[in-house]
Design an enzyme around this catalytic site. Structure first.
Site, mmCIF file in Angstrom:
data_model
loop_
_atom_site.group_PDB
_atom_site.id
_atom_site.type_symbol
_atom_site.label_atom_id
_atom_site.label_comp_id
_atom_site.label_asym_id
_atom_site.label_seq_id
_atom_site.Cartn_x
_atom_site.Cartn_y
_atom_site.Cartn_z
ATOM 1 N N LYS A 42 73.733 24.539 -7.990
ATOM 2 C CA LYS A 42 73.364 23.973 -7.101
ATOM 3 C C LYS A 42 72.629 23.892 -7.389
ATOM 4 C CE LYS A 42 77.066 24.610 -3.767
ATOM 5 N NZ LYS A 42 77.555 25.790 -2.462
ATOM 6 N N ASN A 98 73.810 29.801 -5.963
ATOM 7 C CA ASN A 98 74.883 29.546 -7.321
ATOM 8 C C ASN A 98 73.492 28.010 -7.913
ATOM 9 O OD1 ASN A 98 75.717 27.211 -8.419
ATOM 10 N ND2 ASN A 98 77.707 27.616 -7.275
ATOM 11 N N ASP A 106 77.116 22.794 2.924
ATOM 12 C CA ASP A 106 78.686 22.851 3.194
ATOM 13 C C ASP A 106 79.918 21.852 2.350
ATOM 14 O OD1 ASP A 106 80.697 25.079 3.463
ATOM 15 O OD2 ASP A 106 81.039 24.538 5.385
ATOM 16 N N LYS A 134 80.273 14.074 -13.378
ATOM 17 C CA LYS A 134 80.873 14.424 -12.125
ATOM 18 C C LYS A 134 79.598 13.709 -11.521
ATOM 19 C CE LYS A 134 82.137 17.792 -9.147
ATOM 20 N NZ LYS A 134 82.574 19.471 -9.613
ATOM 21 N N HIS A 159 79.964 14.008 -4.250
ATOM 22 C CA HIS A 159 79.640 14.076 -2.918
ATOM 23 C C HIS A 159 78.557 14.490 -2.739
ATOM 24 C CE1 HIS A 159 82.701 16.428 -4.912
ATOM 25 N NE2 HIS A 159 82.202 17.821 -4.264
ATOM 26 N N ARG A 160 79.100 16.277 -3.469
ATOM 27 C CA ARG A 160 77.001 16.728 -3.650
ATOM 28 C C ARG A 160 75.886 15.415 -4.042
ATOM 29 N NH1 ARG A 160 78.942 20.770 -3.630
ATOM 30 N NH2 ARG A 160 79.966 20.469 -6.118
ATOM 31 N N PHE A 165 85.060 23.269 -10.800
ATOM 32 C CA PHE A 165 85.698 24.449 -10.884
ATOM 33 C C PHE A 165 86.454 24.022 -9.483
ATOM 34 C CE2 PHE A 165 82.703 24.745 -6.755
ATOM 35 C CZ PHE A 165 82.390 23.128 -7.056
ATOM 36 N N GLY A 166 86.730 25.041 -8.528
ATOM 37 C CA GLY A 166 87.499 24.420 -7.738
ATOM 38 C C GLY A 166 88.842 23.772 -6.966
ATOM 39 N N ASP A 168 88.681 20.387 -8.844
ATOM 40 C CA ASP A 168 88.266 19.680 -9.806
ATOM 41 C C ASP A 168 89.796 19.474 -10.369
ATOM 42 O OD1 ASP A 168 85.542 19.592 -9.199
ATOM 43 O OD2 ASP A 168 84.762 20.932 -10.617
HETATM 44 P P1 IMP Z 1 80.897 25.211 -0.688
HETATM 45 O O1 IMP Z 1 80.937 24.708 0.544
HETATM 46 O O2 IMP Z 1 79.714 24.101 -2.305
HETATM 47 O O3 IMP Z 1 80.765 26.651 -1.277
HETATM 48 O O4 IMP Z 1 82.593 24.446 -1.169
HETATM 49 C C1 IMP Z 1 83.402 25.319 -0.485
HETATM 50 C C2 IMP Z 1 84.845 24.975 -1.332
HETATM 51 O O5 IMP Z 1 85.063 23.562 -1.730
HETATM 52 C C3 IMP Z 1 84.860 25.823 -2.651
HETATM 53 O O6 IMP Z 1 84.668 26.824 -3.298
HETATM 54 C C4 IMP Z 1 85.580 24.799 -4.066
HETATM 55 O O7 IMP Z 1 86.814 25.365 -3.582
HETATM 56 C C5 IMP Z 1 85.811 23.782 -2.722
HETATM 57 N N1 IMP Z 1 84.186 22.913 -3.272
HETATM 58 C C6 IMP Z 1 83.446 22.610 -3.423
HETATM 59 N N2 IMP Z 1 82.851 21.603 -4.079
HETATM 60 C C7 IMP Z 1 83.468 20.980 -5.198
HETATM 61 C C8 IMP Z 1 83.913 20.377 -6.250
HETATM 62 O O8 IMP Z 1 82.258 19.766 -6.204
HETATM 63 N N3 IMP Z 1 84.744 20.167 -6.673
HETATM 64 C C9 IMP Z 1 85.488 20.830 -6.875
HETATM 65 N N4 IMP Z 1 85.893 21.429 -5.555
HETATM 66 C C10 IMP Z 1 85.256 22.394 -4.660
#
Ligand code: IMP
Length: 205
Positions: A13, A10, A71, A174, A179-180, A151-152, A154
Site C-alpha cells: 500500500k 503494509n 479502509d 489489478k 478501488h484502491r 490476497f483477501g 481476490d
Molecule cells: P483493508 O482495509 O485494506 O485492510 O481491507 C480490509 C479487508 O478487505 C482485507 O482484509 C481483505 O479481506 C479485503 N480487501 C481489501 N482490499 C482487497 C483487495 O484489493 N482484494 C481483495 N480483498 C481485499
C-alpha cells in the site's frame, strides 16, 4: 517539502500510494518512520469512513504532518452488502482470507452475485481539517476460487469487463483498475487542490 504520514504498515500500500503521488511536492512517510510503529488502532466502526477517520485522527494526535488512513470492504449485493466493513474479520477475529472466502461462498449457496469493493481514504491536514476520498470497483463474486495472485477476496472477485478474477489478473493489471487506485487518484485530486489553494492564498504576501 510537506510531509504526509500513512497509517498503514503494509509495504504494498505504501508503495502504491508513493507511486501515484510521486509527482506532488510531498514526502510520504510510513507511521513507523515517525516512531509510531507500536500505535495500533482498533477498527470497530460501523462504516469504512468511521474506521479510516478513527485511524487518521489517532495518528494526527501525535504529528502535525498530513495524515492519511484507509479502509476497504467488499459489498455483495445478494448478501445485502455483507461483508462490507467487516471484510477482514468476516469469519471471526481469528479467521483468515481463506476462511472469509469460504464463508462468503457458503452464504451465497452456489450463486453468483454482483458486488463491489470500496476503499475510503481519510486525509487530515496539518491544521486538522478532514477530507474523504473514495473509490469503487464493480464486478461480481463467482461461485469458486480462481487464480493464485493477490490476497483477501481476490480469487472470487471478477471485475466488470474482464473474464478473469483479480487473483488471475496479477497485481499490475489489478492496480490499474482497483478501488484502491481510484481512491488514491481521488486523494491526489484533493491534495492538488489543497496545494493550489495554499499557493493562491500566499501569492503576493
Ligand atoms: P483493508 O482495509 O485494506 O485492510 O481491507 C480490509 C479487508 O478487505 C482485507 O482484509 C481483505 O479481506 C479485503 N480487501 C481489501 N482490499 C482487497 C483487495 O484489493 N482484494 C481483495 N480483498 C481485499
Amino acid at each position: 517539502m510537506r510531509k504526509l504520514v500513512l497509517a498503514t504498515d503494509n509495504k504494498n500500500k505504501v508503495n502504491e500510494i508513493k507511486d501515484i503521488l510521486s509527482d506532488l511536492p510531498i514526502e510520504i512517510l510510513s507511521k513507523d518512520e515517525i516512531g509510531l510503529e507500536d500505535l495500533k488502532v482498533i477498527e470497530d466502526g460501523e462504516t469504512l469512513i468511521d474506521n479510516s477517520l478513527k485511524k487518521a485522527r489517532e495518528i494526527s494526535k501525535y504529528t502535525d504532518y498530513l495524515v492519511v488512513a484507509d479502509d476497504t470492504g467488499l459489498f455483495v449485493e445478494k448478501l445485502n452488502g455483507e461483508p462490507g466493513v467487516y471484510s477482514s474479520r468476516y469469519a471471526g477475529e481469528d479467521g483468515n482470507d481463506k476462511k472469509n472466502v469460504e464463508l462468503l461462498l457458503k452464504k451465497l449457496n452456489g450463486e453468483e452475485s454482483n458486488a463491489y469493493f470500496e476503499t475510503v481514504i481519510c486525509l487530515i491536514t496539518e491544521d486538522k481539517k478532514e477530507f474523504i476520498a473514495s473509490g469503487r470497483c464493480f464486478g461480481k463474486v463467482l461461485t469458486t476460487v480462481r487464480g493464485e495472485n493477490g490476497f483477501g477476496y481476490d480469487p472470487i472477485f471478477q471485475p466488470d469487463g474482464f473474464d478473469k478474477t483479480f487473483a488471475e489478473l496479477g497485481s499490475k493489471q489489478k492496480n490499474e483498475i482497483s478501488h484502491r487506485r481510484k481512491a488514491i487518484e481521488n486523494l491526489r485530486e484533493i491534495l492538488i487542490k489543497l496545494l493550489g489553494d495554499e499557493n493562491e492564498n500566499t501569492c503576493g504576501k
